[in-house]
Design a protein around this motif. Structure first.
Motif, mmCIF file in Angstrom:
data_model
loop_
_atom_site.group_PDB
_atom_site.id
_atom_site.type_symbol
_atom_site.label_atom_id
_atom_site.label_comp_id
_atom_site.label_asym_id
_atom_site.label_seq_id
_atom_site.Cartn_x
_atom_site.Cartn_y
_atom_site.Cartn_z
ATOM 1 N N GLU A 115 0.828 -1.203 0.000
ATOM 2 C CA GLU A 115 0.000 0.000 0.000
ATOM 3 C C GLU A 115 0.868 1.260 0.000
ATOM 4 N N GLU A 116 1.923 1.268 0.802
ATOM 5 C CA GLU A 116 2.831 2.415 0.850
ATOM 6 C C GLU A 116 3.518 2.638 -0.499
ATOM 7 N N GLU A 117 3.908 1.568 -1.156
ATOM 8 C CA GLU A 117 4.632 1.669 -2.415
ATOM 9 C C GLU A 117 3.777 2.173 -3.572
ATOM 10 N N VAL A 118 2.503 1.792 -3.594
ATOM 11 C CA VAL A 118 1.662 2.168 -4.735
ATOM 12 C C VAL A 118 0.795 3.401 -4.486
ATOM 13 N N MET A 119 0.808 3.910 -3.264
ATOM 14 C CA MET A 119 -0.016 5.067 -2.920
ATOM 15 C C MET A 119 0.211 6.203 -3.920
ATOM 16 N N SER A 120 -0.850 6.576 -4.604
ATOM 17 C CA SER A 120 -0.851 7.692 -5.562
ATOM 18 C C SER A 120 0.117 7.513 -6.728
ATOM 19 N N LYS A 121 0.510 6.289 -7.018
ATOM 20 C CA LYS A 121 1.365 6.003 -8.173
ATOM 21 C C LYS A 121 0.582 5.167 -9.170
ATOM 22 N N ARG A 122 0.947 5.291 -10.425
ATOM 23 C CA ARG A 122 0.352 4.424 -11.442
ATOM 24 C C ARG A 122 1.214 3.166 -11.512
ATOM 25 N N PHE A 123 0.572 2.010 -11.574
ATOM 26 C CA PHE A 123 1.314 0.756 -11.552
ATOM 27 C C PHE A 123 0.649 -0.292 -12.429
ATOM 28 N N PRO A 160 -4.924 -3.343 -1.388
ATOM 29 C CA PRO A 160 -4.001 -2.200 -1.401
ATOM 30 C C PRO A 160 -3.822 -1.549 -2.768
ATOM 31 N N PRO A 161 -3.746 -2.318 -3.865
ATOM 32 C CA PRO A 161 -3.578 -1.648 -5.153
ATOM 33 C C PRO A 161 -4.705 -0.710 -5.528
ATOM 34 N N SER A 162 -5.859 -0.801 -4.892
ATOM 35 C CA SER A 162 -6.960 0.097 -5.229
ATOM 36 C C SER A 162 -6.653 1.539 -4.835
ATOM 37 N N CYS A 163 -5.595 1.762 -4.059
ATOM 38 C CA CYS A 163 -5.241 3.129 -3.674
ATOM 39 C C CYS A 163 -4.254 3.743 -4.667
ATOM 40 N N GLY A 164 -3.967 3.034 -5.742
ATOM 41 C CA GLY A 164 -3.055 3.553 -6.764
ATOM 42 C C GLY A 164 -3.701 4.652 -7.588
ATOM 43 N N SER A 165 -2.890 5.276 -8.407
ATOM 44 C CA SER A 165 -3.329 6.390 -9.240
ATOM 45 C C SER A 165 -4.204 5.910 -10.401
ATOM 46 N N LEU A 166 -4.967 6.839 -10.970
ATOM 47 C CA LEU A 166 -5.806 6.554 -12.127
ATOM 48 C C LEU A 166 -4.944 5.988 -13.251
ATOM 49 N N GLY A 167 -5.407 4.931 -13.878
ATOM 50 C CA GLY A 167 -4.655 4.284 -14.946
ATOM 51 C C GLY A 167 -3.917 3.042 -14.487
ATOM 52 N N SER A 168 -3.943 2.758 -13.193
ATOM 53 C CA SER A 168 -3.304 1.548 -12.671
ATOM 54 C C SER A 168 -4.064 0.329 -13.166
ATOM 55 N N LYS A 169 -3.340 -0.762 -13.367
ATOM 56 C CA LYS A 169 -3.950 -1.983 -13.898
ATOM 57 C C LYS A 169 -3.462 -3.203 -13.135
ATOM 58 N N ILE A 170 -4.307 -4.227 -13.118
ATOM 59 C CA ILE A 170 -3.953 -5.535 -12.582
ATOM 60 C C ILE A 170 -4.197 -6.540 -13.694
ATOM 61 N N LEU A 171 -3.169 -7.301 -14.040
ATOM 62 C CA LEU A 171 -3.259 -8.332 -15.071
ATOM 63 C C LEU A 171 -3.116 -9.679 -14.386
ATOM 64 N N VAL A 172 -4.125 -10.538 -14.548
ATOM 65 C CA VAL A 172 -4.133 -11.848 -13.912
ATOM 66 C C VAL A 172 -4.265 -12.919 -14.987
ATOM 67 N N THR A 173 -3.404 -13.926 -14.928
ATOM 68 C CA THR A 173 -3.568 -15.086 -15.800
ATOM 69 C C THR A 173 -3.852 -16.298 -14.927
ATOM 70 N N ALA A 174 -4.705 -17.172 -15.430
ATOM 71 C CA ALA A 174 -5.077 -18.380 -14.698
ATOM 72 C C ALA A 174 -5.336 -19.493 -15.706
ATOM 73 N N ARG A 175 -5.169 -20.719 -15.265
ATOM 74 C CA ARG A 175 -5.383 -21.861 -16.152
ATOM 75 C C ARG A 175 -6.839 -22.289 -16.229
ATOM 76 N N THR A 176 -7.625 -21.902 -15.227
ATOM 77 C CA THR A 176 -9.027 -22.314 -15.232
ATOM 78 C C THR A 176 -9.954 -21.100 -15.147
#
Length: 79
Positions: free
Chosen positions: A12-20, A45-61
């Motif tokens: 949370e501290e690392e991504v606060m107000s940063k785009r990631f 915690p990543p929901s506190c990142g800056s606008l434009g932040s993304k989460i990419l998830v890959t899964a087999r099922t």
């Protein structure tokens, strides 16, 4: 006095107000319900990142991918 390391707080501290971009590759789960709360802890915690932040998830099922999508939507994470 030693402080206990809490990865959630550190993230949370690392991504606060940063785009990631957070990449979670090849996620697997045998018991989805048991792991739901663990994923909520990781993805909140990543929901506190800056606008434009993304989460990419890959899964087999599909079931794991849907579980992660529900956790992100519930937690207010970026999509």
């Amino acid at each position: 006095m030693t402080e206990e390391f809490d990865p959630k707080i550190k993230l949370e501290e690392e991504v606060m107000s940063k785009r990631f971009l957070l990449v979670l590759d090849d996620i697997r789960s045998k018991e989805e319900k048991q792991h739901n709360s663990k994923w909520e802890s990781v993805l909140t915690p990543p929901s506190c990142g800056s606008l434009g932040s993304k989460i990419l998830v890959t899964a087999r099922t599909d079931s794991v991918a849907l579980m992660i999508a529900k956790v992100i939507k519930k937690g207010g994470g970026k999509s």
